[in-house]
Design a protein around this motif. Structure first.
Motif, PDB file in Angstrom:
ATOM      1  N   TRP A 111      23.107  27.849  25.745  1.00 38.17           N
ATOM      2  CA  TRP A 111      22.625  27.647  24.380  1.00 38.17           C
ATOM      3  C   TRP A 111      22.326  26.154  24.264  1.00 38.17           C
ATOM      4  O   TRP A 111      23.232  25.319  24.413  1.00 38.17           O
ATOM      5  CB  TRP A 111      23.688  28.044  23.349  1.00 38.17           C
ATOM      6  N   TYR A 112      21.085  25.801  24.014  1.00 40.96           N
ATOM      7  CA  TYR A 112      20.743  24.375  23.916  1.00 40.96           C
ATOM      8  C   TYR A 112      19.481  24.215  23.091  1.00 40.96           C
ATOM      9  O   TYR A 112      18.757  25.182  22.814  1.00 40.96           O
ATOM     10  CB  TYR A 112      20.563  23.758  25.310  1.00 40.96           C
ATOM     11  N   SER A 113      19.193  22.996  22.695  1.00 40.60           N
ATOM     12  CA  SER A 113      17.977  22.727  21.917  1.00 40.60           C
ATOM     13  C   SER A 113      17.453  21.347  22.254  1.00 40.60           C
ATOM     14  O   SER A 113      18.186  20.489  22.780  1.00 40.60           O
ATOM     15  CB  SER A 113      18.251  22.843  20.416  1.00 40.60           C
ATOM     16  N   PHE A 114      16.185  21.137  21.949  1.00 40.91           N
ATOM     17  CA  PHE A 114      15.574  19.818  22.157  1.00 40.91           C
ATOM     18  C   PHE A 114      14.352  19.691  21.255  1.00 40.91           C
ATOM     19  O   PHE A 114      13.794  20.690  20.789  1.00 40.91           O
ATOM     20  CB  PHE A 114      15.178  19.620  23.628  1.00 40.91           C
ATOM     21  N   ASN A 115      13.960  18.462  21.010  1.00 38.93           N
ATOM     22  CA  ASN A 115      12.751  18.177  20.233  1.00 38.93           C
ATOM     23  C   ASN A 115      11.638  17.731  21.161  1.00 38.93           C
ATOM     24  O   ASN A 115      11.875  17.032  22.156  1.00 38.93           O
ATOM     25  CB  ASN A 115      13.005  17.070  19.207  1.00 38.93           C
ATOM     26  N   TRP A 116      10.431  18.135  20.820  1.00 42.29           N
ATOM     27  CA  TRP A 116       9.238  17.614  21.504  1.00 42.29           C
ATOM     28  C   TRP A 116       8.195  17.353  20.428  1.00 42.29           C
ATOM     29  O   TRP A 116       7.694  18.276  19.812  1.00 42.29           O
ATOM     30  CB  TRP A 116       8.714  18.613  22.529  1.00 42.29           C
ATOM     31  N   PHE A 121      12.848  23.047  19.604  1.00 46.75           N
ATOM     32  CA  PHE A 121      12.973  24.233  20.453  1.00 46.75           C
ATOM     33  C   PHE A 121      14.450  24.568  20.648  1.00 46.75           C
ATOM     34  O   PHE A 121      15.268  23.680  20.895  1.00 46.75           O
ATOM     35  CB  PHE A 121      12.329  23.991  21.821  1.00 46.75           C
ATOM     36  N   VAL A 122      14.766  25.859  20.556  1.00 44.87           N
ATOM     37  CA  VAL A 122      16.148  26.317  20.710  1.00 44.87           C
ATOM     38  C   VAL A 122      16.165  27.460  21.721  1.00 44.87           C
ATOM     39  O   VAL A 122      15.448  28.459  21.570  1.00 44.87           O
ATOM     40  CB  VAL A 122      16.737  26.830  19.378  1.00 44.87           C
ATOM     41  N   SER A 123      16.994  27.329  22.750  1.00 46.76           N
ATOM     42  CA  SER A 123      17.170  28.395  23.740  1.00 46.76           C
ATOM     43  C   SER A 123      18.512  29.071  23.498  1.00 46.76           C
ATOM     44  O   SER A 123      19.546  28.398  23.389  1.00 46.76           O
ATOM     45  CB  SER A 123      17.134  27.813  25.156  1.00 46.76           C
ATOM     46  N   TRP A 161       7.792  22.336  13.136  1.00 52.52           N
ATOM     47  CA  TRP A 161       7.866  23.661  13.746  1.00 52.52           C
ATOM     48  C   TRP A 161       9.250  23.870  14.345  1.00 52.52           C
ATOM     49  O   TRP A 161       9.787  22.991  15.029  1.00 52.52           O
ATOM     50  CB  TRP A 161       6.824  23.810  14.865  1.00 52.52           C
ATOM     51  N   VAL A 162       9.813  25.053  14.103  1.00 49.84           N
ATOM     52  CA  VAL A 162      11.081  25.454  14.719  1.00 49.84           C
ATOM     53  C   VAL A 162      10.810  26.706  15.549  1.00 49.84           C
ATOM     54  O   VAL A 162      10.347  27.727  15.026  1.00 49.84           O
ATOM     55  CB  VAL A 162      12.165  25.727  13.662  1.00 49.84           C
ATOM     56  N   ILE A 163      11.101  26.617  16.846  1.00 39.96           N
ATOM     57  CA  ILE A 163      10.748  27.666  17.798  1.00 39.96           C
ATOM     58  C   ILE A 163      11.996  28.072  18.579  1.00 39.96           C
ATOM     59  O   ILE A 163      12.671  27.224  19.179  1.00 39.96           O
ATOM     60  CB  ILE A 163       9.657  27.176  18.767  1.00 39.96           C
ATOM     61  N   VAL A 164      12.312  29.354  18.550  1.00 43.90           N
ATOM     62  CA  VAL A 164      13.428  29.900  19.323  1.00 43.90           C
ATOM     63  C   VAL A 164      12.862  30.634  20.527  1.00 43.90           C
ATOM     64  O   VAL A 164      11.879  31.382  20.415  1.00 43.90           O
ATOM     65  CB  VAL A 164      14.276  30.868  18.468  1.00 43.90           C
ATOM     66  N   TYR A 165      13.459  30.419  21.688  1.00 41.25           N
ATOM     67  CA  TYR A 165      13.047  31.204  22.854  1.00 41.25           C
ATOM     68  C   TYR A 165      14.278  31.796  23.540  1.00 41.25           C
ATOM     69  O   TYR A 165      15.345  31.203  23.587  1.00 41.25           O
ATOM     70  CB  TYR A 165      12.169  30.399  23.822  1.00 41.25           C
TER      71      TYR A 165
END
Length: 244
Positions: A111-116, A121-123, A161-165
């Motif tokens: 479980w991790y996240s980062f900005n670009w 982005f959230v995994s 934008w908030v994106i979950v993958y």
């Protein structure tokens, strides 16, 4: 569409030729389950040293966990050992004494996240089957980490934008391969839809076919008419629900 038998490195090299800044791999990195651990390791080595070698050398390779990371070949150890992600360090309540691996117990890097740029982005890792493997309720450390992470991103004026993958899809229409993960959808969809933690886009793998949706919720029966107009909904302006 490539015919059967085409080496997967041709696909990866084709992607590398497009010079992406980063890659989101939605789980099931390799299919390496064999009766021999040495053969399985050779398969894993080929994936990293041949298949994605050029692509991973030129772009950040950001992966989520799928069912094959659990059972092919080593219960997430290869996934965590080969990547160095900004792990959530959440602790999962899943104890090695009850059959979980130490990797599953910690939850680090699954479980991790980062900005670009202006995107967050959230995994997330939904377990070995994607059918409610984890108790993702209020009080669960994974759920609480995700809620806090999404709310922090949503309140940041720099994030548009908030994106979950993840691996398992919440919505599936084609009768191909796998069905939707209804159990986890029931737990997480309210969080994805809430204004304070709203997700714009959810990317998933697992299903062996390509699909995309309008902004939907509630078994696909809810489409925001104020933002998306009427059928055939050609455009949506800041819809209430994520696109899957």
């Amino acid at each position: 569409v490539l015919p059967p038998g085409v080496p997967p490195e041709l696909v990866a090299n084709g992607a590398a030729n497009e010079n992406p800044r980063f890659v989101l791999h939605l789980g099931d990195l390799f299919y390496c389950k064999t009766s021999s651990s040495s053969t399985g390791q050779l398969c894993v080595d080929k994936f990293f040293n041949t298949t994605i070698k050029n692509l991973a050398a030129s772009a950040l390779y950001m992966a989520s966990t799928g069912n094959h990371e659990y059972n092919q070949p080593d219960n997430l150890f290869t996934y965590v050992g080969r990547f160095d992600y900004p792990g959530a360090q959440i602790g999962t309540g899943c104890l090695s004494s009850t059959g979980c691996s130490p990797v599953q117990e910690s939850g680090d890097e699954t479980w991790y996240s980062f900005n670009w740029g202006n995107a967050h982005f959230v995994s997330i890792d939904l377990g070995p089957s994607g059918q409610g493997d984890y108790n993702l309720d209020t009080g669960d450390t994974r759920y609480n980490w995700l809620k806090t992470d999404l709310e922090t991103a949503r309140s940041d004026p720099k994030i548009a934008w908030v994106i979950v993958y993840m691996h398992y899809p919440f919505y599936v229409t084609k009768s191909v391969s796998h069905g939707p993960d209804r159990a986890d959808r029931a737990k997480l969809e309210p969080l994805f839809n809430a204004a304070a933690s709203k997700v714009d886009l959810v990317l998933a793998g697992h299903q062996h076919a390509y699909e995309r949706t309008l902004p939907v919720a509630g078994e696909g029966g809810l489409i925001d008419p104020l933002s998306c107009g009427s059928s055939p909904w050609p455009t949506c302006s800041d819809p209430k629900y994520p696109i899957y």
